[in-house]
Design a protein around this motif. Structure first.
Motif, PDB file in Angstrom:
ATOM      1  N   HIS A 190    -112.942 -38.243  59.286  1.00  0.00           N
ATOM      2  CA  HIS A 190    -113.546 -36.943  60.079  1.00  0.00           C
ATOM      3  C   HIS A 190    -113.866 -37.702  61.593  1.00  0.00           C
ATOM      4  O   HIS A 190    -113.660 -37.308  62.482  1.00  0.00           O
ATOM      5  CB  HIS A 190    -114.695 -36.530  59.935  1.00  0.00           C
ATOM      6  CG  HIS A 190    -114.361 -35.396  58.919  1.00  0.00           C
ATOM      7  ND1 HIS A 190    -114.066 -33.996  59.479  1.00  0.00           N
ATOM      8  CD2 HIS A 190    -114.622 -34.740  57.655  1.00  0.00           C
ATOM      9  CE1 HIS A 190    -113.658 -32.895  58.437  1.00  0.00           C
ATOM     10  NE2 HIS A 190    -114.226 -33.632  57.397  1.00  0.00           N
ATOM     11  N   VAL A 247    -113.239 -31.513  49.952  1.00  0.00           N
ATOM     12  CA  VAL A 247    -113.762 -33.006  50.543  1.00  0.00           C
ATOM     13  C   VAL A 247    -113.036 -33.799  49.868  1.00  0.00           C
ATOM     14  O   VAL A 247    -113.126 -33.928  48.483  1.00  0.00           O
ATOM     15  CB  VAL A 247    -115.360 -32.603  50.355  1.00  0.00           C
ATOM     16  CG1 VAL A 247    -115.703 -32.774  48.934  1.00  0.00           C
ATOM     17  CG2 VAL A 247    -115.745 -34.195  50.832  1.00  0.00           C
ATOM     18  N   TYR A 307    -122.034 -29.252  55.300  1.00  0.00           N
ATOM     19  CA  TYR A 307    -120.424 -29.890  55.427  1.00  0.00           C
ATOM     20  C   TYR A 307    -119.674 -28.686  55.420  1.00  0.00           C
ATOM     21  O   TYR A 307    -118.495 -28.712  56.122  1.00  0.00           O
ATOM     22  CB  TYR A 307    -120.145 -30.912  54.171  1.00  0.00           C
ATOM     23  CG  TYR A 307    -118.814 -31.273  54.075  1.00  0.00           C
ATOM     24  CD1 TYR A 307    -118.284 -32.416  54.863  1.00  0.00           C
ATOM     25  CD2 TYR A 307    -117.930 -30.613  53.497  1.00  0.00           C
ATOM     26  CE1 TYR A 307    -117.069 -32.799  55.068  1.00  0.00           C
ATOM     27  CE2 TYR A 307    -116.401 -31.076  53.478  1.00  0.00           C
ATOM     28  CZ  TYR A 307    -116.004 -32.026  54.349  1.00  0.00           C
ATOM     29  OH  TYR A 307    -114.810 -32.400  54.358  1.00  0.00           O
ATOM     30  N   ASP A 308    -119.687 -27.669  54.502  1.00  0.00           N
ATOM     31  CA  ASP A 308    -118.884 -26.770  54.256  1.00  0.00           C
ATOM     32  C   ASP A 308    -118.803 -25.775  55.526  1.00  0.00           C
ATOM     33  O   ASP A 308    -117.870 -25.185  56.121  1.00  0.00           O
ATOM     34  CB  ASP A 308    -119.144 -25.695  53.089  1.00  0.00           C
ATOM     35  CG  ASP A 308    -118.951 -26.575  51.670  1.00  0.00           C
ATOM     36  OD1 ASP A 308    -118.282 -27.638  51.930  1.00  0.00           O
ATOM     37  OD2 ASP A 308    -119.576 -26.045  50.719  1.00  0.00           O
ATOM     38  N   LEU A 310    -107.217 -32.689  58.221  1.00  0.00           N
ATOM     39  CA  LEU A 310    -108.695 -32.844  57.388  1.00  0.00           C
ATOM     40  C   LEU A 310    -108.684 -31.669  56.667  1.00  0.00           C
ATOM     41  O   LEU A 310    -109.898 -31.664  55.907  1.00  0.00           O
ATOM     42  CB  LEU A 310    -109.616 -32.924  58.412  1.00  0.00           C
ATOM     43  CG  LEU A 310    -109.467 -34.062  59.592  1.00  0.00           C
ATOM     44  CD1 LEU A 310    -110.545 -33.900  60.655  1.00  0.00           C
ATOM     45  CD2 LEU A 310    -109.841 -35.297  58.999  1.00  0.00           C
ATOM     46  N   ALA A 354    -119.093 -32.834  60.232  1.00  0.00           N
ATOM     47  CA  ALA A 354    -118.769 -32.863  59.073  1.00  0.00           C
ATOM     48  C   ALA A 354    -118.590 -34.546  58.470  1.00  0.00           C
ATOM     49  O   ALA A 354    -118.850 -34.741  57.369  1.00  0.00           O
ATOM     50  CB  ALA A 354    -117.182 -32.333  59.226  1.00  0.00           C
ATOM     51  N   ARG A 404    -112.046 -25.428  61.465  1.00  0.00           N
ATOM     52  CA  ARG A 404    -110.900 -24.993  61.348  1.00  0.00           C
ATOM     53  C   ARG A 404    -110.477 -23.842  62.255  1.00  0.00           C
ATOM     54  O   ARG A 404    -109.594 -23.562  63.057  1.00  0.00           O
ATOM     55  CB  ARG A 404    -110.779 -24.359  59.783  1.00  0.00           C
ATOM     56  CG  ARG A 404    -110.560 -25.435  58.789  1.00  0.00           C
ATOM     57  CD  ARG A 404    -109.997 -24.763  57.490  1.00  0.00           C
ATOM     58  NE  ARG A 404    -111.316 -24.021  57.081  1.00  0.00           N
ATOM     59  CZ  ARG A 404    -112.238 -24.577  56.041  1.00  0.00           C
ATOM     60  NH1 ARG A 404    -112.052 -25.664  55.863  1.00  0.00           N
ATOM     61  NH2 ARG A 404    -113.055 -23.718  55.576  1.00  0.00           N
ATOM     62  N   THR A 450    -116.888 -27.577  58.584  1.00  0.00           N
ATOM     63  CA  THR A 450    -115.478 -27.719  58.492  1.00  0.00           C
ATOM     64  C   THR A 450    -114.905 -26.594  58.730  1.00  0.00           C
ATOM     65  O   THR A 450    -113.913 -26.188  59.207  1.00  0.00           O
ATOM     66  CB  THR A 450    -115.063 -28.343  56.895  1.00  0.00           C
ATOM     67  OG1 THR A 450    -115.713 -27.460  55.764  1.00  0.00           O
ATOM     68  CG2 THR A 450    -115.293 -29.681  56.735  1.00  0.00           C
ATOM     69  N   SER A 468    -116.023 -32.152  63.916  1.00  0.00           N
ATOM     70  CA  SER A 468    -115.686 -33.021  63.246  1.00  0.00           C
ATOM     71  C   SER A 468    -116.438 -34.308  62.886  1.00  0.00           C
ATOM     72  O   SER A 468    -116.771 -34.817  62.028  1.00  0.00           O
ATOM     73  CB  SER A 468    -114.106 -33.736  63.560  1.00  0.00           C
ATOM     74  OG  SER A 468    -113.757 -34.443  62.474  1.00  0.00           O
TER      75      SER A 468
END
Length: 449
Positions: A233, A115, A179-180, A111, A217, A187, A183, A214
């Motif tokens: 996601h 994006v 979103y950033d 993923l 996201a 990670r 994610t 996920s």
């Protein structure tokens, strides 16, 4: 995130290879000739017609499959344009990895990167059914590396705290920034899963945290209009929930994924996801999750124009919610599920089913209930519901009431990053545009141009 989207899989595939339409057609023409079917020509208008909805001849599709490296049998099996999705090889890792902890980590790792801005669904309805069936039968086990620094409860609790903060951040500022952040959190969780040692219990909680990161996201990607990224996601989140042996978390993922499917025109696929979640109802620990599942069924049925089933689902949602205790005793992520929220969903369903009076009754109940909807909790959601309330007033010919709600929409949307919210305002402006003979409508349209 930019809200622009790719309108068709073929457009995205051509763009990914940095081809022009003519360059693509030259390759297809050569393959078509090699297969013994003659030339097809290379006028770029062909691609425009295919993207607009014309189905290419089967021999042309077989030549395309050669160009994109897709097994020609899939052209016959899946049909146009679903087979094109197999040419996105990064999707196949997420969709086809084994339903094991190793497969889950592999899917989550794929993923990464910027994006995915494709604006179309990446799973056919048949693929959805297969994924739900695989989730239902997935083995319940975690797999920690043999070596690595041992992590314990404190690490998991920190992830839970950070994810809770991210949920509220999304409520306040919208999907772009959230979103950033989601994610980045994902990670970090993946790295812990892949490199650390932990007990089975801690492993399950880490996979559950990965599922929620996920899922969040995916929700943010959907809100920004990036459908393919959102669906990838959600698939990975469901895998992580399976590795966590957490059916409640899986039900949450399936509910949000269903929202995406019916919003993008696949009500039947959405109902399949929700049926899958409800098949595990005996293992779902949260009454609010059960209420949410029934509420999403109401919306899916309304999109399918099935009024009786929709309002039965509304009743089921309210009944399930009546069994819920205080929000503090439920899952922290379900803070937003109130009786008022369920009435907003019921109102939205009624509006879709062309019953504006029933819609307005539910919109009013959302605020008059002793457990009301809180418009200050999430500006984006409040704006969307207000836009629908405005549309209900318009349907009944009450332009003044419609404009009152419309002005509230504009006030709520200020400073919130949401493609869904922006498109909802655009749709409302289009409806109001049918009443431009009213001066107040003209003024509103000028203000929001």
């Amino acid at each position: 995130m930019n809200a622009s989207v790719e309108p068709h899989p073929l457009t995205a595939l051509i763009a990914r290879r940095h081809w022009t339409a003519t360059m693509f057609l030259t390759r297809v023409d050569a393959c078509h000739r090699a297969l013994g079917h003659g030339g097809i020509g290379t006028r770029k208008e062909k691609v425009c017609r295919w993207v607009a909805g014309t189905t290419p001849y089967i021999t042309v599709q077989l030549a395309m499959a050669e160009v994109f490296g897709v097994d020609r049998r899939e052209v016959h099996h899946r049909g146009w344009p679903d087979w094109l999705l197999l040419a996105f090889h990064d999707d196949r890792v997420v969709l086809e990895s084994a339903w094991t902890p190793v497969g889950t980590v592999k899917a989550l790792e794929n993923l990464g990167g910027p994006v995915d801005r494709r604006g179309f669904l990446v799973a056919s309805t048949g693929t959805l059914a297969a994924i739900v069936a695989q989730w239902a039968t997935a083995p319940s086990s975690t797999s920690a590396p043999a070596a690595g620094r041992r992590v314990g409860r404190q690490v998991v609790e920190l992830f839970d705290t950070r994810l809770d903060a991210l949920r509220h951040l999304d409520d306040q500022v919208g999907s772009g920034q959230a979103y950033d952040a989601a994610t980045a959190e994902l990670r970090l969780i993946i790295r812990i899963l892949a490199e650390s040692a932990y007990t089975d219990d801690i492993g399950r909680r880490l996979y559950a945290a990965a599922a929620e990161a996920s899922r969040l996201a995916g929700w943010c990607a959907y809100d920004a209009g990036h459908t393919a990224a959102a669906e990838r996601h959600f698939v990975a989140a469901l895998r992580a929930a399976a590795s966590a042996s957490d059916d409640t978390m899986a039900a949450i993922v399936l509910a949000f994924w269903a929202n995406l499917r019916y919003a993008r025109g696949d009500a039947r696929g959405a109902l399949g996801l929700l049926d899958g979640a409800l098949s595990a109802r005996g293992k779902i620990t949260s009454p609010r999750v059960m209420a949410m599942l029934h509420a999403r069924r109401a919306r899916a049925h309304s999109k399918a124009r099935e009024s009786v089933a929709a309002f039965r689902a509304v009743d089921a949602a309210l009944t399930a919610y009546d069994r819920a205790g205080p929000a503090a005793d439920d899952l922290s992520g379900m803070y937003w599920v109130t009786a008022g929220e369920l009435h907003q969903v019921a109102a939205s369903s009624a509006l879709t089913l062309k019953d504006p009076r029933r819609a307005l009754a539910h919109f009013d109940a959302a605020f008059s209930h002793h457990d009301p909807y809180d418009p200050d909790r999430e500006a984006r959601g409040a704006a969307i519901y207000l836009a629908r309330k405005s549309a209900a007033h318009l349907a009944l010919g009450d332009i003044d009431a419609a404009l009152e709600s419309a002005h509230e929409v504009v006030g709520r949307m200020g400073g919130v990053d949401s493609a869904r919210g922006s498109s909802t305002l655009d749709e409302l402006r289009a409806e109001l545009g049918k009443h431009q003979q009213a001066r107040a409508v003209q003024e509103f349209l000028g203000l929001t141009a």
